[in-house]
Design a protein around this motif. Structure first.
Motif, PDB file in Angstrom:
ATOM      1  N   ASP A  33     -32.114  17.999  -6.035  1.00  0.00           N
ATOM      2  CA  ASP A  33     -32.709  18.536  -4.806  1.00  0.00           C
ATOM      3  C   ASP A  33     -32.862  20.050  -4.886  1.00  0.00           C
ATOM      4  N   LEU A  34     -31.864  20.712  -5.460  1.00  0.00           N
ATOM      5  CA  LEU A  34     -31.922  22.170  -5.613  1.00  0.00           C
ATOM      6  C   LEU A  34     -33.083  22.579  -6.523  1.00  0.00           C
ATOM      7  N   ILE A  35     -33.257  21.848  -7.589  1.00  0.00           N
ATOM      8  CA  ILE A  35     -34.376  22.124  -8.514  1.00  0.00           C
ATOM      9  C   ILE A  35     -35.703  21.888  -7.805  1.00  0.00           C
ATOM     10  N   GLU A  36     -35.813  20.784  -7.075  1.00  0.00           N
ATOM     11  CA  GLU A  36     -37.050  20.486  -6.343  1.00  0.00           C
ATOM     12  C   GLU A  36     -37.388  21.596  -5.349  1.00  0.00           C
ATOM     13  N   GLU A  37     -36.391  22.077  -4.617  1.00  0.00           N
ATOM     14  CA  GLU A  37     -36.613  23.158  -3.650  1.00  0.00           C
ATOM     15  C   GLU A  37     -37.133  24.413  -4.340  1.00  0.00           C
ATOM     16  N   SER A  49     -45.704  17.649 -15.049  1.00  0.00           N
ATOM     17  CA  SER A  49     -46.526  18.853 -15.194  1.00  0.00           C
ATOM     18  C   SER A  49     -45.955  19.880 -16.164  1.00  0.00           C
ATOM     19  N   LYS A  50     -44.629  19.936 -16.280  1.00  0.00           N
ATOM     20  CA  LYS A  50     -44.024  20.978 -17.109  1.00  0.00           C
ATOM     21  C   LYS A  50     -43.220  20.433 -18.286  1.00  0.00           C
ATOM     22  N   GLY A  51     -42.926  19.127 -18.243  1.00  0.00           N
ATOM     23  CA  GLY A  51     -42.238  18.489 -19.353  1.00  0.00           C
ATOM     24  C   GLY A  51     -40.724  18.446 -19.209  1.00  0.00           C
ATOM     25  N   GLU A  52     -40.126  17.557 -19.978  1.00  0.00           N
ATOM     26  CA  GLU A  52     -38.678  17.363 -19.901  1.00  0.00           C
ATOM     27  C   GLU A  52     -37.914  18.586 -20.401  1.00  0.00           C
ATOM     28  N   ILE A  53     -38.407  19.257 -21.430  1.00  0.00           N
ATOM     29  CA  ILE A  53     -37.694  20.427 -21.963  1.00  0.00           C
ATOM     30  C   ILE A  53     -37.578  21.503 -20.891  1.00  0.00           C
ATOM     31  N   TYR A  54     -38.671  21.761 -20.189  1.00  0.00           N
ATOM     32  CA  TYR A  54     -38.649  22.736 -19.092  1.00  0.00           C
ATOM     33  C   TYR A  54     -37.633  22.309 -18.034  1.00  0.00           C
ATOM     34  N   PHE A  55     -37.681  21.025 -17.643  1.00  0.00           N
ATOM     35  CA  PHE A  55     -36.761  20.522 -16.627  1.00  0.00           C
ATOM     36  C   PHE A  55     -35.312  20.712 -17.057  1.00  0.00           C
ATOM     37  N   ARG A  56     -34.998  20.353 -18.299  1.00  0.00           N
ATOM     38  CA  ARG A  56     -33.613  20.455 -18.785  1.00  0.00           C
ATOM     39  C   ARG A  56     -33.143  21.909 -18.815  1.00  0.00           C
ATOM     40  N   LYS A  57     -34.040  22.835 -19.115  1.00  0.00           N
ATOM     41  CA  LYS A  57     -33.677  24.261 -19.088  1.00  0.00           C
ATOM     42  C   LYS A  57     -33.365  24.694 -17.659  1.00  0.00           C
ATOM     43  N   GLN A  58     -34.195  24.279 -16.705  1.00  0.00           N
ATOM     44  CA  GLN A  58     -33.972  24.627 -15.304  1.00  0.00           C
ATOM     45  C   GLN A  58     -32.674  24.006 -14.787  1.00  0.00           C
ATOM     46  N   GLU A  59     -32.433  22.783 -15.196  1.00  0.00           N
ATOM     47  CA  GLU A  59     -31.214  22.077 -14.807  1.00  0.00           C
ATOM     48  C   GLU A  59     -29.987  22.890 -15.249  1.00  0.00           C
ATOM     49  N   HIS A  60     -30.024  23.390 -16.476  1.00  0.00           N
ATOM     50  CA  HIS A  60     -28.921  24.189 -17.024  1.00  0.00           C
ATOM     51  C   HIS A  60     -28.751  25.493 -16.232  1.00  0.00           C
ATOM     52  N   PRO A  82     -25.254  15.851 -17.942  1.00  0.00           N
ATOM     53  CA  PRO A  82     -24.144  16.120 -18.866  1.00  0.00           C
ATOM     54  C   PRO A  82     -24.538  16.031 -20.350  1.00  0.00           C
ATOM     55  N   CYS A  83     -25.677  15.424 -20.625  1.00  0.00           N
ATOM     56  CA  CYS A  83     -26.068  15.111 -22.002  1.00  0.00           C
ATOM     57  C   CYS A  83     -26.929  16.189 -22.658  1.00  0.00           C
ATOM     58  N   TYR A  84     -27.280  17.230 -21.938  1.00  0.00           N
ATOM     59  CA  TYR A  84     -28.207  18.242 -22.450  1.00  0.00           C
ATOM     60  C   TYR A  84     -27.639  19.645 -22.287  1.00  0.00           C
ATOM     61  N   SER A  85     -28.145  20.556 -23.103  1.00  0.00           N
ATOM     62  CA  SER A  85     -27.926  22.005 -22.963  1.00  0.00           C
ATOM     63  C   SER A  85     -26.462  22.407 -22.851  1.00  0.00           C
ATOM     64  N   ASN A  86     -25.580  21.654 -23.502  1.00  0.00           N
ATOM     65  CA  ASN A  86     -24.162  21.999 -23.470  1.00  0.00           C
ATOM     66  C   ASN A  86     -23.580  21.942 -22.053  1.00  0.00           C
ATOM     67  N   ASN A  87     -24.243  21.209 -21.165  1.00  0.00           N
ATOM     68  CA  ASN A  87     -23.823  21.173 -19.767  1.00  0.00           C
ATOM     69  C   ASN A  87     -22.427  20.589 -19.570  1.00  0.00           C
ATOM     70  N   MET A  88     -22.069  19.583 -20.354  1.00  0.00           N
ATOM     71  CA  MET A  88     -20.746  18.978 -20.167  1.00  0.00           C
ATOM     72  C   MET A  88     -19.657  19.973 -20.520  1.00  0.00           C
ATOM     73  N   ASN A  89     -19.881  20.784 -21.539  1.00  0.00           N
ATOM     74  CA  ASN A  89     -18.901  21.830 -21.872  1.00  0.00           C
ATOM     75  C   ASN A  89     -18.789  22.851 -20.755  1.00  0.00           C
ATOM     76  N   VAL A  90     -19.925  23.208 -20.160  1.00  0.00           N
ATOM     77  CA  VAL A  90     -19.921  24.142 -19.020  1.00  0.00           C
ATOM     78  C   VAL A  90     -19.052  23.569 -17.901  1.00  0.00           C
ATOM     79  N   ILE A  91     -19.219  22.286 -17.635  1.00  0.00           N
ATOM     80  CA  ILE A  91     -18.502  21.633 -16.542  1.00  0.00           C
ATOM     81  C   ILE A  91     -17.001  21.528 -16.851  1.00  0.00           C
TER      82      ILE A  91
END
Length: 173
Positions: A33-37, A49-60, A82-91
């Motif tokens: 929801d935060l990303i959508e806003e 429109s922007k692709g999964e790579i863009y989305f995963r970067k924004q998610e991070h 949790p599966c992308y961009s080292n997010n699980m380590n961040v968490i």
């Protein structure tokens, strides 16, 4: 302390997260929801429109932003977060975060997702319960190594949302 709920789609991260936040007097944030806003697009449209790579970067970026700037938040993240961009380590390496894996069986997830598949582009095309269970099984196999790194695991199978929230609170405190 922040609480991050992880798990497969339809594991109840958002609905349980809202109840948990309410019970604890915390704020609730759904990362999608935060990303959508901020993108002024639905997650589906960001992917298109922007692709999964863009989305995963924004998610991070937004995951880090929430964890670094907020306190007393229950944060629900997408099933893939949790599966992308080292997010699980961040968490798991943030001393101010408790991570909780809402664990569900393939049978539970299949039942829930068959009812909600029209709202989920990733699975909307799946027509039978057997095909859904097979898809979930393969997908979960790829993701469970990340999910299992959570500090706390709570099974949602056969439980009410209130029971799940109580289980979480007992394990947190």
């Amino acid at each position: 302390m922040n609480i991050v709920l992880i798990g497969y789609m339809a594991s109840g991260k958002t609905s349980i997260g809202k109840k948990l936040a309410n019970k604890l007097g915390y704020n609730f944030i759904d990362l999608d929801d935060l990303i959508e806003e901020n993108e002024n697009l639905s997650v589906t449209d960001v992917f298109k429109s922007k692709g999964e790579i863009y989305f995963r970067k924004q998610e991070h970026v937004y995951l880090n932003k929430v964890l670094n700037s907020k306190d007393n938040v229950v944060l629900s993240v997408g099933g893939g977060t949790p599966c992308y961009s080292n997010n699980m380590n961040v968490i798991v390496n943030d001393d101010n975060v408790k991570s909780i894996y809402l664990k569900a069986s393939i049978t539970t997830l299949t039942e829930k997702l068959m009812r909600k598949k029209a709202k989920r582009p990733l699975i909307a095309h799946i027509e039978t319960e057997d095909a859904m269970a097979e898809f979930i099984g393969k997908h979960l196999f790829e993701r469970v190594q990340f999910y299992n790194q959570a500090e706390i695991q709570v099974s949602i199978d056969g439980k009410t949302k209130d029971d799940i929230v109580e289980d979480i609170i007992l394990q947190l405190f």
